[in-house]
Scaffold this motif. Sequence first.
Motif, mmCIF file in Angstrom:
data_model
loop_
_atom_site.group_PDB
_atom_site.id
_atom_site.type_symbol
_atom_site.label_atom_id
_atom_site.label_comp_id
_atom_site.label_asym_id
_atom_site.label_seq_id
_atom_site.Cartn_x
_atom_site.Cartn_y
_atom_site.Cartn_z
ATOM 1 N N LYS A 9 -116.145 27.640 -41.670
ATOM 2 C CA LYS A 9 -116.446 26.398 -42.375
ATOM 3 C C LYS A 9 -117.281 26.696 -43.638
ATOM 4 O O LYS A 9 -117.002 26.173 -44.717
ATOM 5 C CB LYS A 9 -117.235 25.456 -41.445
ATOM 6 C CG LYS A 9 -117.202 24.002 -41.869
ATOM 7 C CD LYS A 9 -118.161 23.168 -41.027
ATOM 8 C CE LYS A 9 -119.447 22.905 -41.792
ATOM 9 N NZ LYS A 9 -120.524 22.364 -40.966
ATOM 10 N N SER A 12 -115.184 28.435 -46.322
ATOM 11 C CA SER A 12 -114.184 27.600 -46.989
ATOM 12 C C SER A 12 -114.837 26.642 -47.983
ATOM 13 O O SER A 12 -114.143 25.957 -48.731
ATOM 14 C CB SER A 12 -113.342 26.844 -45.965
ATOM 15 O OG SER A 12 -114.159 25.956 -45.254
ATOM 16 N N GLY A 18 -109.695 29.043 -49.785
ATOM 17 C CA GLY A 18 -109.078 27.987 -48.984
ATOM 18 C C GLY A 18 -109.281 28.250 -47.506
ATOM 19 O O GLY A 18 -109.870 29.260 -47.140
ATOM 20 N N PRO A 19 -108.809 27.354 -46.625
ATOM 21 C CA PRO A 19 -109.014 27.537 -45.184
ATOM 22 C C PRO A 19 -108.394 28.830 -44.655
ATOM 23 O O PRO A 19 -108.990 29.517 -43.826
ATOM 24 C CB PRO A 19 -108.338 26.321 -44.547
ATOM 25 C CG PRO A 19 -107.913 25.424 -45.651
ATOM 26 C CD PRO A 19 -108.083 26.123 -46.955
ATOM 27 N N SER A 21 -107.787 31.692 -46.372
ATOM 28 C CA SER A 21 -108.588 32.833 -46.836
ATOM 29 C C SER A 21 -109.891 32.886 -46.060
ATOM 30 O O SER A 21 -110.385 33.960 -45.733
ATOM 31 C CB SER A 21 -108.915 32.713 -48.319
ATOM 32 O OG SER A 21 -107.764 32.554 -49.074
ATOM 33 N N ALA A 22 -110.475 31.720 -45.763
ATOM 34 C CA ALA A 22 -111.750 31.694 -45.043
ATOM 35 C C ALA A 22 -111.612 32.363 -43.681
ATOM 36 O O ALA A 22 -112.452 33.182 -43.305
ATOM 37 C CB ALA A 22 -112.252 30.261 -44.899
ATOM 38 N N SER A 23 -110.521 32.078 -42.934
ATOM 39 C CA SER A 23 -110.405 32.755 -41.631
ATOM 40 C C SER A 23 -110.108 34.230 -41.831
ATOM 41 O O SER A 23 -110.619 35.057 -41.076
ATOM 42 C CB SER A 23 -109.365 32.155 -40.692
ATOM 43 O OG SER A 23 -108.601 31.187 -41.255
#
Lengths: 196, 196
Positions: A9, A12, A18-19, A21-23
């Motif tokens: 969270k 991101s 973006g979501p 890339s964040a994970s």
Amino acid sequence: MTELDDLIKHLSMLPSVGPKSASRIAFFLVGSQKGFNESLSRLIGEIKEKVFPCPICGSYSETSPCPICSDPGRDQSLLCIVEQPQDVLTIQSIGAYNGLFHVLGGTLNPLEGIGADKLNIRSLVERVEKGSFKEIIFATNPTEEGDTTALYIKRLLERKGDFIFSRLASGIPIGGDLGFASRNTLMRSLRGRTTF
Amino acid sequence: MTELDDLIKHLSMLPSVGPKSASRIAFFLVGSQKGFNESLSRLIGEIKEKVFPCPICGSYSETSPCPICSDPGRDQSLLCIVEQPQDVLTIQSIGAYNGLFHVLGGTLNPLEGIGADKLNIRSLVERVEKGSFKEIIFATNPTEEGDTTALYIKRLLERKGDFIFSRLASGIPIGGDLGFASRNTLMRSLRGRTTF
């Protein structure tokens, strides 16, 4: 929420992450070297103490004033006005400008409540009054906000002395294609055409 | 090197973060709320202690064993083999699979010195010998390495019992265009054609 969800969270919320890339970044950090995570964690935790706006130009710096403002070798007659601290880095990186900078910290946007008092405009006017500038270059973005802000500041500074005002050229990017240029870009590049 | 340069260097080592994004993120962090930076710094510093590979399936988890391995409600006869921990999340997110997982941690790659001993293959064989699996689904990527790894593991497991072996279908992505599909994808989607 688990720690991993919380990390994803937070990641991101970073710009250009973006979501997905964040994970990807979070999983990378779980599997990466402990030393790397510790350095990155330390750097992020300390960055706001180490880097701060220069009291003169408003660009980010680790010294006060910043290396550019305190360099007597730079052309003290040229002032380039930009929107954001990173714009200073971008212009510096081409190595073709040797004057000074002033960072506004954004553009005028009355709808979002960003008036002249929210930008570094007062310090700009004072600086121009005291300084020995001959030319003031507007390097705000070629957007409606950037253009409006430049025009507003130009009118303020016109009363303070006899300066040359200039702005970065707009047009078709080098290597670009006329077919992909917007109508406004084409109009601007036609109006700003140069002889050769 | 300044702290800002050092931060940008670290950020650009993260997956899906290029040099331009790295500076954008670094400048964002200089200008962001102190509390946000502190949380992000803490999360990154602690993530390797909080999240670790599940001793059974190799997926990342904050409990040991992970919530999927310790859920008796999941179908204990289905085992899905994936390359990376994030693949578990991807498959879980579609909400259509209720079996168990096994994470290999990569694919066989003799040229890069990644042999069977570098992947979670021994633990997979032991798990399959002791478990009550009926079907083993290969969800490795449809690449040469993914295919080779799946075939290698299939041959190992064939000796251990009478399993159904399956693999995810390959073909034209939904919403995709035949003209943009590679020759290999088209061949695979033709061979795997379904009646309707």
